[in-house]
Design a protein around this motif. Structure first.
Motif, PDB file in Angstrom:
ATOM      1  N   ALA A 165      13.655 -69.676  32.554  1.00  0.00           N
ATOM      2  CA  ALA A 165      14.314 -68.899  31.505  1.00  0.00           C
ATOM      3  C   ALA A 165      15.568 -68.838  30.423  1.00  0.00           C
ATOM      4  O   ALA A 165      16.077 -69.280  29.595  1.00  0.00           O
ATOM      5  CB  ALA A 165      14.283 -67.613  30.580  1.00  0.00           C
ATOM      6  N   VAL A 168      16.453 -72.846  29.945  1.00  0.00           N
ATOM      7  CA  VAL A 168      16.123 -73.052  28.942  1.00  0.00           C
ATOM      8  C   VAL A 168      17.548 -72.650  27.979  1.00  0.00           C
ATOM      9  O   VAL A 168      18.701 -73.041  26.839  1.00  0.00           O
ATOM     10  CB  VAL A 168      15.170 -72.442  28.350  1.00  0.00           C
ATOM     11  CG1 VAL A 168      15.238 -72.715  27.030  1.00  0.00           C
ATOM     12  CG2 VAL A 168      14.447 -73.908  28.672  1.00  0.00           C
ATOM     13  N   ASP A 197      11.734 -72.921  21.316  1.00  0.00           N
ATOM     14  CA  ASP A 197      10.324 -72.077  20.534  1.00  0.00           C
ATOM     15  C   ASP A 197       9.458 -72.859  21.454  1.00  0.00           C
ATOM     16  O   ASP A 197       8.774 -73.141  22.332  1.00  0.00           O
ATOM     17  CB  ASP A 197       9.546 -70.663  20.122  1.00  0.00           C
ATOM     18  CG  ASP A 197      10.416 -69.255  20.624  1.00  0.00           C
ATOM     19  OD1 ASP A 197      11.550 -69.653  21.433  1.00  0.00           O
ATOM     20  OD2 ASP A 197      11.122 -68.533  20.088  1.00  0.00           O
TER      21      ASP A 197
ATOM     22  N   TYR B 161      14.825 -78.025  29.614  1.00  0.00           N
ATOM     23  CA  TYR B 161      13.757 -77.784  28.853  1.00  0.00           C
ATOM     24  C   TYR B 161      12.151 -78.268  29.920  1.00  0.00           C
ATOM     25  O   TYR B 161      11.161 -77.409  30.216  1.00  0.00           O
ATOM     26  CB  TYR B 161      13.152 -77.680  27.537  1.00  0.00           C
ATOM     27  CG  TYR B 161      13.952 -77.553  26.783  1.00  0.00           C
ATOM     28  CD1 TYR B 161      15.563 -77.060  26.706  1.00  0.00           C
ATOM     29  CD2 TYR B 161      13.270 -77.010  25.588  1.00  0.00           C
ATOM     30  CE1 TYR B 161      16.047 -76.109  25.705  1.00  0.00           C
ATOM     31  CE2 TYR B 161      13.933 -75.739  24.460  1.00  0.00           C
ATOM     32  CZ  TYR B 161      15.444 -75.241  24.473  1.00  0.00           C
ATOM     33  OH  TYR B 161      16.108 -74.670  23.879  1.00  0.00           O
ATOM     34  N   ARG B 204      13.372 -65.938  26.579  1.00  0.00           N
ATOM     35  CA  ARG B 204      14.347 -67.075  26.301  1.00  0.00           C
ATOM     36  C   ARG B 204      15.143 -66.031  25.477  1.00  0.00           C
ATOM     37  O   ARG B 204      15.768 -66.219  25.807  1.00  0.00           O
ATOM     38  CB  ARG B 204      13.507 -68.140  25.306  1.00  0.00           C
ATOM     39  CG  ARG B 204      14.010 -69.273  25.583  1.00  0.00           C
ATOM     40  CD  ARG B 204      14.073 -69.844  24.570  1.00  0.00           C
ATOM     41  NE  ARG B 204      14.989 -70.682  24.307  1.00  0.00           N
ATOM     42  CZ  ARG B 204      14.890 -71.411  22.403  1.00  0.00           C
ATOM     43  NH1 ARG B 204      13.909 -70.405  21.793  1.00  0.00           N
ATOM     44  NH2 ARG B 204      15.906 -71.827  22.551  1.00  0.00           N
ATOM     45  N   GLN B 208      19.012 -65.658  26.715  1.00  0.00           N
ATOM     46  CA  GLN B 208      19.755 -66.855  26.110  1.00  0.00           C
ATOM     47  C   GLN B 208      20.845 -65.259  25.854  1.00  0.00           C
ATOM     48  O   GLN B 208      22.568 -65.482  25.307  1.00  0.00           O
ATOM     49  CB  GLN B 208      18.850 -66.810  24.336  1.00  0.00           C
ATOM     50  CG  GLN B 208      18.962 -68.079  23.993  1.00  0.00           C
ATOM     51  CD  GLN B 208      18.636 -68.623  22.757  1.00  0.00           C
ATOM     52  OE1 GLN B 208      18.304 -67.417  21.829  1.00  0.00           O
ATOM     53  NE2 GLN B 208      18.605 -69.841  22.242  1.00  0.00           N
TER      54      GLN B 208
END
Lengths: 234, 234
Positions: A165, A168, A197, B161, B204, B208
């Motif tokens: 995560a 990303v 996603d 990714y 995520r 983020q």
């Protein structure tokens, strides 16, 4: 262009365009007569964005409206735009929809074993986030479900998932930072958050199959299906 | 136990249990009279699994039936169980449902720029997969949507990714390999594949937000909302 031309340019039917106008997903055109309005390239772009959010991102009309409002609010800090985009994404978990919407305004309390695992994880990784980040409750709920099903062994994936995560999120923010201006940054935040996603889930399915062949080769004698890399059409 | 007791043990209403029986999501109980049957711990476990798949994983009843059939088929290779579980996961993309179901039996053809990027990625990473892996079309579609929206810059995230997906897949397969027997392995494949997307998406969102605060601090004077780590309730 007229609405019929906007429809042709975007391959979206006129009744759907009218619905978008009513729902404030699309800004009004310039009125040229009581029954007609003129649309331009900004409308084409907006319709494409709305379609992508709804069709590819699985976002509801109500959430798409929140996103469009964030897009048009020049004063909103980027981290808040992230929040709007994150909450708009339909969680992969069906029934999470309801609770996730409520969670938007509810602080996360680590009141379950899964919640405590997530809180510990945040501390371990130095993740400083709002207590209403929708990911907190979502991740905690999955861990609690693993436990309820007797699969505590699945908790072992947590640190690798968190590392993934972070990787990303780093790529997401680098893409945002590479945008030339604030409008474009906001756009990248929204599109990348909502559709990312689906990209990540798709790549996970590919990596998972590749890894499963490595770890668990098919029994001898099983007919070998066509593999992508040996497919002559590629 | 009787059906009313099974209902109490699982917090699932009797009409829903009857629906599961009709839909072959739940195996029949042992008949004790023309109108009564006896259920046991295997039924409790099954009902919990079905609820998790549908409520937390967002899987449709039809796909849940495929999963249960895979679970009961002792001869199915683990990589095929992965395939069933992967196809059962509702893609984060709403409209992908239809195409993804069809894609289950359709070979991927890299017939778009996004498709070619994914094919190149598979070669670069040595990912050897079936050409009908549902992730191929899903990932390609997201990349094509980025392009259609004028966000080619988002293609830059692809390698990060993919690295993240490999990390997640490695953890997934390690969890499977740690299970003591074949039944348990099948269970871990299904639960981890179906619910893992939601866990990853949740993490995520957390990563983020943490990263966005690092890169884009809130403007001075913006009221600071409660951050998780400073929340006294934690």
């Amino acid at each position: 262009m007229r609405m019929s031309e906007l429809s042709a340019a975007t391959a979206v039917a006129v009744p759907t365009l009218k619905f978008y106008l009513r729902e404030q997903l699309l800004h009004a055109g310039e009125r040229t007569s009581p029954n007609q309005a003129r649309y331009d390239e900004t409308h084409v772009e907006r319709v494409r964005l709305v379609r992508a959010l709804i069709d590819v991102g699985g976002v509801s009309v109500a959430r798409a409206r929140d996103i469009i409002a964030a897009l048009e609010n020049d004063a909103m800090p980027l981290s808040s735009v992230f929040g709007v985009a994150q909450r708009a994404v339909t969680p992969p978990a069906g029934a999470l929809n309801g609770p996730a919407d409520e969670a938007a305004s509810t602080a996360f309390t680590a009141d379950s074993p899964g919640g405590r695992l997530i809180l510990d994880l945040c501390r371990r990784r130095g993740w400083s986030v709002h207590s209403n980040n929708p990911g907190l409750a979502q991740a905690a709920r999955v861990l609690d479900t693993y436990s309820a099903l007797g699969h505590d062994r699945l908790h072992a994936v947590l640190d690798d998932y968190a590392e993934a995560a972070d990787r990303v999120a780093g790529a997401d923010l680098a893409a945002v930072a590479s945008a030339p201006d604030r409008d474009e940054m906001t756009n990248v935040v929204i599109v990348g958050t909502v559709l990312g996603d689906a990209l990540l889930a798709g790549l996970r399915r590919i990596a998972q199959e590749a890894e499963s062949f490595r770890r668990f080769p098919l029994p001898a004698g099983t007919p070998t299906p066509t593999l992508l890399e040996t497919d002559p059409s590629c």
